[in-house]
Design an enzyme around this catalytic site. Structure first.
Site, short mmCIF file in Angstrom:
data_model
loop_
_atom_site.label_atom_id
_atom_site.label_comp_id
_atom_site.label_asym_id
_atom_site.label_seq_id
_atom_site.Cartn_x
_atom_site.Cartn_y
_atom_site.Cartn_z
N GLN A 107 48.81 -67.15 81.64
CA GLN A 107 49.80 -66.21 81.11
C GLN A 107 50.90 -66.80 80.51
O GLN A 107 51.46 -67.69 81.23
CB GLN A 107 50.30 -65.10 82.11
CG GLN A 107 51.19 -63.95 81.67
CD GLN A 107 50.60 -63.26 80.58
OE1 GLN A 107 49.23 -62.63 80.87
NE2 GLN A 107 51.29 -62.81 79.46
N LYS A 114 45.74 -56.72 83.32
CA LYS A 114 44.53 -57.67 82.83
C LYS A 114 43.46 -57.53 84.11
O LYS A 114 42.33 -57.20 83.88
CB LYS A 114 44.81 -59.05 82.32
CG LYS A 114 45.43 -58.72 80.92
CD LYS A 114 45.98 -60.35 80.65
CE LYS A 114 46.88 -60.10 79.46
NZ LYS A 114 47.62 -61.29 79.11
N ASP A 137 41.32 -66.48 75.54
CA ASP A 137 42.53 -66.39 74.74
C ASP A 137 42.45 -66.90 73.50
O ASP A 137 42.99 -66.36 72.43
CB ASP A 137 43.57 -67.07 75.44
CG ASP A 137 44.56 -65.95 76.13
OD1 ASP A 137 44.29 -64.47 75.77
OD2 ASP A 137 45.43 -66.20 76.84
#
Ligand code: NAD
Length: 295
Positions: free
Chosen positions: A98, A54, A121
């Site tokens: 994460q 990412k 997200d």
């Protein structure tokens, strides 16, 4: 019939190139490049790989990447303090924590602490609620990727019979919401659905996100349908001791019936990171009161 293969790698590269162009256009208006902060707690090897890729994609697209790695035994309060710091940092447009988080940390509490305006997200209840009520929202990245893939085949999704297998907050539910926004006729199938094969055969657009290796067989697919396979399942390979990755759809059978299909790997997977960058741009524009990026 042999299905058209939807090459997620190539389509994602195209999305990332568009992000790079838009980032260049937006930077002078912001007086800085849009920025994404990643937070990794602990040393889970798979999570390390995800976060690294990412961050790499962020830098390659010309965005700023702020990487934070905390020890596996980090207290929840310490992680919450970092999230608050990132919420307040004007250079940070997107915050990605994460998952999974270590057992001593309540993931929901951490995700809820992220400023919804920076929630790239799309997991914050405010964004889920906005998406469900048709308001502008940061939606989860994998479902956005599925919509982009489906639009490679169908210029408009309006009026299509879309069936989504799976109702998780990360994929199935938000994907169903995005499909509704596109004016598809949406059915959600899940572990309690009766006659799953018959429900599946209704679909012009079949999206499968259940985490069950090759559950969806060729005879579950309406001839000519578009099949988006989100599943990532590690199963024993042909050689002893080896494993391979398969989707939730039996690809070989399905490709003979479908009109278009995503391979696994190389379909939905690469789209997820590309859409994270899109969301970072969206967040940057919204925070600065600019028009959304043209992607
Ligand atoms: P999850 O376990 O949270 O949810 C699975 C869903 O599938 C549930 O809603 C359940 O009701 C449904 N389900 C289970 N068995 C079923 C059955 N037999 N028939 C119909 N529905 C059934 O999973 P998730 O997080 O949504 O992930 C689903 C899959 O997608 C996994 O393989 C995961 O690895 C993969 N995934 C891929 C990406 C990507 O970037 N490509 C991103 C997220 C998840």
């Amino acid at each position: 019939m042999t299905a058209k293969i939807l090459d997620g790698k190539a389509i994602a590269a195209d999305v990332r190139a568009k992000v790079a162009d838009e980032a260049k256009r937006i930077a002078p208006k912001l007086d800085r490049v849009p920025g994404l902060a990643t937070v990794l707690v602990g040393e889970d090897p798979a999570s390390e790989v995800y976060v690294r890729s990412k961050a790499r994609a962020t830098v390659e697209a010309g965005l700023a990447s702020f990487q934070h790695q905390l020890q596996a035994d980090t207290a929840e309060a310490e992680l919450l303090a970092l999230v608050r710091e990132l919420n307040a940092d004007p250079a940070v447009d997107g915050i990605l924590v994460q998952l999974p988080l270590p057992a001593q940390i309540d993931a929901r509490r951490v995700l809820d602490a992220i400023d919804p305006a920076k929630d790239v997200d799309g997991f914050h209840p405010v964004n889920a609620g906005r998406l469900a009520t048709g308001l502008p929202a940061l939606a989860p990245c994998t479902p956005i990727g599925c919509i982009i893939l489906a639009k490679q085949v169908h210029a408009s999704l309006a009026g299509l019979e879309a069936v989504v297998f799976g109702r998780s907050n990360i994929v199935g539910r938000p994907l169903a919401q995005l499909l509704l926004q596109e004016n598809a006729t949406v059915t959600i199938a899940h572990s309690h659905t009766k006659n799953a094969a018959a429900v599946s055969r209704r679909a012009d657009l079949l999206c499968v996100a259940i985490g069950k290796p090759e559950l969806v067989r060729g005879d579950w697919i309406k001839p000519g349908a578009t099949v988006i396979d989100v599943g990532i399942n590690r199963v024993p390979g042909s050689a002893p001791g080896k494993t391979k990755i398969v989707g939730d759809v039996a690809y070989g059978e399905a490709a003979k019936v479908a009109g278009a299909i995503t391979p696994v790997p190389g379909g939905v997977g690469p789209m997820t990171i590309a859409c994270l960058l899109v969301n970072t741009l969206r967040a940057a524009c919204a925070r600065a009161g600019l028009e959304p990026p043209a992607i």
